[in-house]
Design an enzyme around this catalytic site. Structure first.
Site, PDB file in Angstrom:
ATOM      1  CB  SER A  66      44.706  19.749 -23.423  1.00 49.12           C
ATOM      2  OG  SER A  66      43.936  19.293 -22.121  1.00 49.12           O
ATOM      3  CB  ALA A 160      41.596  17.869 -24.910  1.00 49.21           C
ATOM      4  CE  LYS A 161      39.294  24.081 -18.084  1.00 47.01           C
ATOM      5  NZ  LYS A 161      37.901  24.386 -18.121  1.00 47.01           N
ATOM      6  CB  THR A 162      39.995  21.928 -26.682  1.00 53.22           C
ATOM      7  OG1 THR A 162      38.747  21.709 -27.309  1.00 53.22           O
ATOM      8  CG2 THR A 162      40.920  20.493 -26.812  1.00 53.22           C
ATOM      9  CE1 TYR A 166      34.860  25.263 -20.821  1.00 52.53           C
ATOM     10  CE2 TYR A 166      36.481  24.528 -22.315  1.00 52.53           C
ATOM     11  CZ  TYR A 166      35.768  24.551 -21.282  1.00 52.53           C
ATOM     12  OH  TYR A 166      36.299  23.648 -20.354  1.00 52.53           O
TER      13      TYR A 166
END
Ligand code: PMP
Length: 318
Positions: A66, A160-162, A166
Site C-alpha cells: 500500500s 491498497a488499504k489507504t 475510508y
C-alpha cells in the site's frame, strides 16, 4: 466507555515506545489533512499453543505494498514490522488483540506539493473484542445497499488499504446505520456488488460460493482464508466474478469477511431476507449450525487458534 486514548499501554512508533496517553502528533501532520497514508488491521488470538498473530506476513506485505503504491518510502523491512507487531503484543501483555500498523506522513509541510515529508510508522494494539456484537456472529446483519459507489481502479488504488478510502466507507456506513441497519453493501461504479464498509462479501447458491473479483473491493486476507478453507476443507467450488445485488437477495446464504468482522452472516439486504425467498421475517433465529456460513465460522475459529494443522503456517508466534 473509556475513550481509546485513555488507557495504560505502549504504542510503537518508528522503533521507539511511546506511553499510550502521551502518544500524540503535531496538528499539521500531513496525513490528517489529506488522508495520504495506509494501515492494516491485524488480529492475534490465544490458542492452546499460546498467542499467535494471524497471517502477519500477508498483512505486513499488504501494508508495504500500500505504501509503495502511494509512493510513500518506508525505511522498515517487512521482517522488522512483524517483529514490532510481536513486540507490541508482548509489551502490552496482550493475548487476543487487534493491531493497527499505520503508515503516515509527518508535519514537515502542508499542501499537496509538500516536500521533505518524513514517513512514520506506528503500531497500536488493544483488546478489541467482537467487531459489532457477539450476536452479530450468530444472528447476522441487516444491510442496506448504499447510494455511494465504491472505488474504481481508475479513481483510486483498489489493492491498497489507504486511509483516505475510508471516507467513502464511512459515508456509506453512516447512512445505513442512521436508517436503522447494521451494515451497508456498496456497489462498484457500474452497479455490481463490491463489498461492505470494511469487509468482503460472499454468497452461496446451489452449493457454490461466489465472491466479487478484486476490482472494486479490497483483496481481503480473510476473504483469501475463507476461499482456501472452503475449497480445501469443505471441498466447495468458489467463483470470483461480477455479482449483482439481486443475486444477493436470492442467495441461499450470504456472509461478510474481514479481520475485525471475522465471518458475519448477512441475513437481510434492502428488506429482503436472504435464504428464505419469503419476505423479510425479523432476524430472531440464529443461523443453522449445518449452514455453510456456520461451518466456515467454525473452521476459521479453529484456524486462527492453531487447531488446523494444515493451516498452521498462517500463524506467527507472538
Ligand atoms: N474491505 C475493506 C474496505 C476493509 O476495510 C477490510 C478490512 N481490512 C476488508 C475488506 C477485509 O479485509 P481483511 O480480510 O484483509 O481484513
Amino acid at each position: 466507555m473509556t475513550p481509546l486514548y485513555d488507557r495504560d499501554g505502549w504504542i510503537w512508533q518508528d522503533g521507539e515506545w511511546l506511553e499510550w496517553r502521551a502518544a500524540k502528533m503535531h496538528l499539521l501532520t500531513h496525513t490528517m489533512h489529506y488522508g495520504m497514508g495506509c494501515f492494516e488491521g491485524v488480529r492475534a488470538y490465544e490458542g492452546a499453543g499460546g498467542t499467535h498473530i494471524f497471517r502477519a506476513a500477508e498483512h505486513t506485505r499488504r501494508l508495504v505494498e500500500s505504501a509503495h503504491s502511494l509512493d510513500i518510502p518506508l525505511s522498515f523491512s517487512e521482517e522488522a514490522l512483524i517483529e514490532a507487531q510481536r513486540a507490541c503484543l508482548a509489551r502490552n501483555a496482550l493475548t487476543d488483540a487487534y493491531l493497527k500498523p499505520t503508515v503516515f506522513l509527518g508535519a514537515e509541510g502542508l499542501g499537496l506539493r509538500a516536500q521533505g515529508l518524513q514517513t512514520h510508522v506506528m503500531i497500536a494494539a488493544w483488546d478489541l473484542g467482537p467487531y459489532i456484537s457477539p450476536q452479530a456472529a450468530t444472528h447476522g446483519l441487516r444491510a442496506l445497499t448504499s447510494s455511494w459507489a465504491r472505488h474504481h481502479v481508475n479513481i483510486s488504488l483498489c489493492r491498497a488499504k489507504t486511509s483516505g478510502h475510508y471516507v467513502n466507507s464511512i459515508l456509506a456506513l453512516n447512512t445505513a446505520v442512521k436508517a436503522g441497519f447494521d451494515e451497508t453493501i456498496m456497489l462498484d461504479p457500474e452497479g455490481y456488488v463490491a463489498e461492505a464498509s470494511a469487509a468482503n462479501v460472499f454468497l452461496l447458491r446451489d452449493g457454490v460460493l461466489h465472491t466479487p473479483e478484486v476490482t472494486s473491493c479490497l483483496q481481503g486476507i480473510t476473504r483469501d482464508s475463507v476461499i482456501q478453507l472452503a475449497r480445501q476443507v469443505l471441498g466447495l467450488e468458489v467463483r470470483e466474478r461480477r455479482i449483482t445485488r439481486d443475486e444477493l437477495y436470492t442467495a441461499d446464504e450470504a456472509f461478510l469477511t474481514g479481520t475485525a468482522a471475522e465471518i458475519l452472516p448477512l441475513r437481510e439486504l434492502d428488506g429482503r431476507h436472504i435464504g428464505t425467498r419469503a419476505g423479510a421475517p425479523p432476524v430472531s433465529e440464529p443461523i443453522k449450525q449445518e449452514s455453510v456460513t456456520a461451518r466456515l465460522q467454525h473452521l476459521y475459529r479453529q484456524a486462527v487458534r492453531g487447531e488446523l494443522e494444515e493451516f498452521s503456517h498462517w500463524l506467527t508466534p507472538a
